[in-house]
Design an enzyme around this catalytic site. Structure first.
Site, PDB file in Angstrom:
ATOM      1  N   SER A 186       0.819  -1.217   0.000  1.00  0.00           N
ATOM      2  CA  SER A 186       0.000   0.000   0.000  1.00  0.00           C
ATOM      3  C   SER A 186       0.852   1.267   0.000  1.00  0.00           C
ATOM      4  O   SER A 186       2.014   1.259   0.400  1.00  0.00           O
ATOM      5  CB  SER A 186      -0.900   0.021   1.239  1.00  0.00           C
ATOM      6  OG  SER A 186      -1.596  -1.191   1.358  1.00  0.00           O
TER       7      SER A 186
HETATM    8  N1  SAH Z   1      -0.213  -5.231   4.359  1.00  0.00           N
HETATM    9  C1  SAH Z   1       0.371  -5.484   3.055  1.00  0.00           C
HETATM   10  C2  SAH Z   1      -0.606  -5.157   1.945  1.00  0.00           C
HETATM   11  C3  SAH Z   1      -0.729  -6.312   1.037  1.00  0.00           C
HETATM   12  S1  SAH Z   1      -2.057  -6.268  -0.101  1.00  0.00           S
HETATM   13  C4  SAH Z   1       1.697  -4.776   2.904  1.00  0.00           C
HETATM   14  O1  SAH Z   1       2.063  -3.987   3.786  1.00  0.00           O
HETATM   15  O2  SAH Z   1       2.386  -5.030   1.918  1.00  0.00           O
HETATM   16  C5  SAH Z   1      -3.220  -7.357   0.706  1.00  0.00           C
HETATM   17  C6  SAH Z   1      -2.788  -8.767   0.916  1.00  0.00           C
HETATM   18  O3  SAH Z   1      -3.930  -9.504   1.393  1.00  0.00           O
HETATM   19  C7  SAH Z   1      -2.308  -9.526  -0.326  1.00  0.00           C
HETATM   20  O4  SAH Z   1      -1.012  -9.972  -0.097  1.00  0.00           O
HETATM   21  C8  SAH Z   1      -3.289 -10.691  -0.453  1.00  0.00           C
HETATM   22  O5  SAH Z   1      -2.683 -11.866  -0.904  1.00  0.00           O
HETATM   23  C9  SAH Z   1      -3.795 -10.829   0.975  1.00  0.00           C
HETATM   24  N2  SAH Z   1      -5.083 -11.533   1.121  1.00  0.00           N
HETATM   25  C10 SAH Z   1      -6.169 -11.542   0.299  1.00  0.00           C
HETATM   26  N3  SAH Z   1      -7.159 -12.284   0.823  1.00  0.00           N
HETATM   27  C11 SAH Z   1      -6.688 -12.776   2.015  1.00  0.00           C
HETATM   28  C12 SAH Z   1      -7.238 -13.616   3.030  1.00  0.00           C
HETATM   29  N4  SAH Z   1      -8.466 -14.130   2.946  1.00  0.00           N
HETATM   30  N5  SAH Z   1      -6.468 -13.897   4.108  1.00  0.00           N
HETATM   31  C13 SAH Z   1      -5.211 -13.398   4.222  1.00  0.00           C
HETATM   32  N6  SAH Z   1      -4.638 -12.602   3.292  1.00  0.00           N
HETATM   33  C14 SAH Z   1      -5.371 -12.290   2.207  1.00  0.00           C
END
Ligand code: SAH
Length: 233
Positions: free
Chosen positions: A81
């Site tokens: 993000s």
């Molecule tokens: N907090 C992260 C943002 C990643 S984007 C950072 O700082 O980089 C959101 C993430 O949520 C992705 O990696 C995606 O794979 C994950 N995601 C999607 N659905 C999910 C679920 N049901 N449980 C856990 N993670 C999930």
């Protein structure tokens, strides 16, 4: 005199520890321009952004944009993000040093690393094993020893470790998952992007006397929350 030398030595050592990377100035600028100028005020939160080396969490080909004002692609078609959004969500949680925090969506691990500077422990869940593995390697390399990772479906939370003083969700479901509401401690806060479309609303929830209060705070754009078959929640 000896005492003065000792103090000087200590100050120099502390300064060097956070200046020993090529991106030190860019990181400071990111904090001033992208965070402080847009209203992030909590000094501990700003310090966490001064400290955590965002360039360690991005793909090598994007390293030179690590401190740019936007999201960046990571593996598995996911994103790290925008710094401002990470800061906004972090500040909204009003963390205490003793808090245990649950994060859904480890992704690159950057948000978890920021949280780890501000609370007792971070429990982070990622759906994709490869992402969880590479984030865990960075946590180990940078010695963030209060982050606990697991691979799984974050919709279900982490019941064995509940309750949590704060919950942060960084992927977007169409509704607030019931298990996460249950796993929030009394007085605890949750920040979560909710909505099925391209643009979602960031919702801040607080549990008071067992009841959940909700407030919409900001329009945002996150990747969808998926279940283990890849279907959107
Ligand atoms: N907090 C992260 C943002 C990643 S984007 C950072 O700082 O980089 C959101 C993430 O949520 C992705 O990696 C995606 O794979 C994950 N995601 C999607 N659905 C999910 C679920 N049901 N449980 C856990 N993670 C999930």
């Amino acid at each position: 005199m000896r005492f003065l030398f000792l103090i000087f030595g200590l100050i120099t050592a502390v300064e060097c520890s956070s200046q020993n990377d090529a991106f030190f100035n860019e990181r400071r600028k990111m904090v001033e321009v992208q965070l402080k100028n847009r209203g992030i005020k909590n000094e501990s939160v700003l310090d966490a952004f001064r400290e955590v080396q965002r360039h360690e969490f991005v793909l090598p080909e994007y390293m030179k944009w690590a401190y740019a004002d936007g999201p960046l692609p990571i593996n598995e078609g996911q994103t790290i993000s925008q710094p401002y959004v990470v800061a906004y969500m972090t500040e909204a949680l009003e963390l205490q040093r003793t808090d245990r925090v649950l994060e859904i969506g480890t992704g690159s691990g950057y948000q978890a690393a920021i949280l780890s500077q501000l609370c007792d422990s971070v429990f982070t869940i990622e759906l994709f094993e490869e992402l969880s593995k590479s984030a865990t390697e960075v946590f180990r390399k940078l010695e963030y020893n209060n982050i606990y990772s697991k691979v799984g479906d974050g919709y279900l939370g982490w019941p064995e470790k509940a309750p949590f003083d704060a919950i942060i969700v960084t992927c977007s479901p169409s509704h607030v998952p019931e298990p996460l509401q249950e796993q929030l401690a009394e007085g605890g806060r949750m920040i979560i992007p909710v909505g099925a479309g391209n643009i979602q609303k960031l919702v801040l929830l607080q549990k008071k006397k067992g009841k959940i209060r909700k407030k919409d705070v900001l329009p945002v754009r996150f990747v969808p929350m998926l279940d283990e078959r890849g279907e959107k929640y």
